[in-house]
Design a protein around this motif. Structure first.
Motif, short mmCIF file in Angstrom:
data_model
loop_
_atom_site.label_atom_id
_atom_site.label_comp_id
_atom_site.label_asym_id
_atom_site.label_seq_id
_atom_site.Cartn_x
_atom_site.Cartn_y
_atom_site.Cartn_z
N ARG A 99 -11.49 -36.24 17.81
CA ARG A 99 -10.93 -35.98 16.48
C ARG A 99 -11.82 -35.04 15.67
N LEU A 100 -13.10 -35.01 15.98
CA LEU A 100 -14.02 -34.19 15.18
C LEU A 100 -13.76 -32.70 15.35
N TRP A 101 -13.40 -32.27 16.54
CA TRP A 101 -13.13 -30.84 16.65
C TRP A 101 -11.83 -30.50 15.94
N LEU A 102 -10.89 -31.47 15.85
CA LEU A 102 -9.68 -31.25 15.05
C LEU A 102 -10.01 -31.18 13.56
N VAL A 103 -11.00 -31.95 13.13
CA VAL A 103 -11.49 -31.84 11.75
C VAL A 103 -11.97 -30.41 11.51
N GLY A 104 -12.73 -29.88 12.46
CA GLY A 104 -13.21 -28.50 12.34
C GLY A 104 -12.07 -27.49 12.32
N VAL A 105 -11.05 -27.71 13.14
CA VAL A 105 -9.89 -26.82 13.14
C VAL A 105 -9.21 -26.84 11.76
N ALA A 106 -9.04 -28.03 11.20
CA ALA A 106 -8.41 -28.13 9.87
C ALA A 106 -9.27 -27.47 8.81
N LEU A 107 -10.59 -27.67 8.87
CA LEU A 107 -11.47 -27.02 7.89
C LEU A 107 -11.46 -25.51 8.08
N GLY A 108 -11.40 -25.06 9.32
CA GLY A 108 -11.29 -23.62 9.58
C GLY A 108 -10.01 -23.05 9.01
N ALA A 109 -8.91 -23.80 9.16
CA ALA A 109 -7.64 -23.35 8.59
C ALA A 109 -7.74 -23.25 7.07
N ALA A 110 -8.39 -24.23 6.45
CA ALA A 110 -8.58 -24.17 4.99
C ALA A 110 -9.37 -22.91 4.62
N GLY A 111 -10.38 -22.60 5.39
CA GLY A 111 -11.20 -21.41 5.13
C GLY A 111 -10.46 -20.11 5.36
N CYS A 112 -9.39 -20.14 6.11
CA CYS A 112 -8.58 -18.94 6.31
C CYS A 112 -7.66 -18.67 5.13
#
Length: 194
Positions: A99-112
């Protein structure tokens, strides 16, 4: 624009699929806001009661209907931050590191969508992961807890880079570091928004 460009690309793709109409724009905006309401409900009801989740969702709905800005990139960024929060909560309960890499994906999406919200949410997520890793199972040696911390933060970072890397790499390659820094850091921090 002073913020990350994902909103332009997502809306352009949306218009390509559904047509360049006001109805298509409103549907996109409605779905993003609905996603925010649903995630607020999920987060609050997972931390409190179902009734508290319904109440929080209702308040969020009212608040979002009072804001008249359509297609504002803060909404999809907020949606991504809430998704990261929900995933962090499930990680803390299950300790399933996938789940942690999915957290990173979501945070990356927010940063986009909004680099400021993405950075703030990433800092908050990092602090919570650090606290969880260091406070979890205190009887374990500190070296084991530090290893868990490094693994956890690495997974979040990898997830974020999967999303942010191609976008910002493309812009870095095409506009250079000075112009990228100016538009994504200097303008939001130092240029007055009248």
């Amino acid at each position: 624009a002073g913020y990350a460009p994902a909103q332009f690309y997502v809306v352009a793709a949306w218009f390509k699929v559904f047509g360049e109409t006001l109805g298509a724009e409103r549907l996109y905006d409605l779905l993003v806001r609905l996603g925010i309401v649903l995630l607020v409900y999920v987060i609050v009801s997972s931390m409190a009661t179902r009734n508290a989740g319904i109440l929080a969702g209702a308040f969020t709905t009212v608040r979002l209907t009072l804001i008249e800005y359509a297609l504002y990139p803060v909404y999809p960024a907020m949606l991504a931050c809430l998704a990261a929060t929900s995933l962090l909560i499930t990680y803390f309960r299950s300790e399933d590191q996938k789940r942690l890499w999915l957290v990173g994906v979501a945070l990356g999406a927010a940063g986009c969508f909004r680099q400021d919200l993405g950075v703030y949410a990433a800092i908050a997520a990092a602090f919570t992961v650090v606290a969880f890793s260091l406070l979890k199972e205190r009887e374990r040696p500190i070296s084991a807890r530090l290893l868990l911390l490094i693994q956890s933060l690495s997974l979040v970072g990898i997830g974020g880079l999967i999303v942010l890397g191609p976008l910002y790499g493309y812009f870095l390659w095409n506009v250079g570091p000075q112009l990228l820094w100016y538009n994504l850091v200097s303008v939001p921090l130092f240029v007055s928004q009248n």
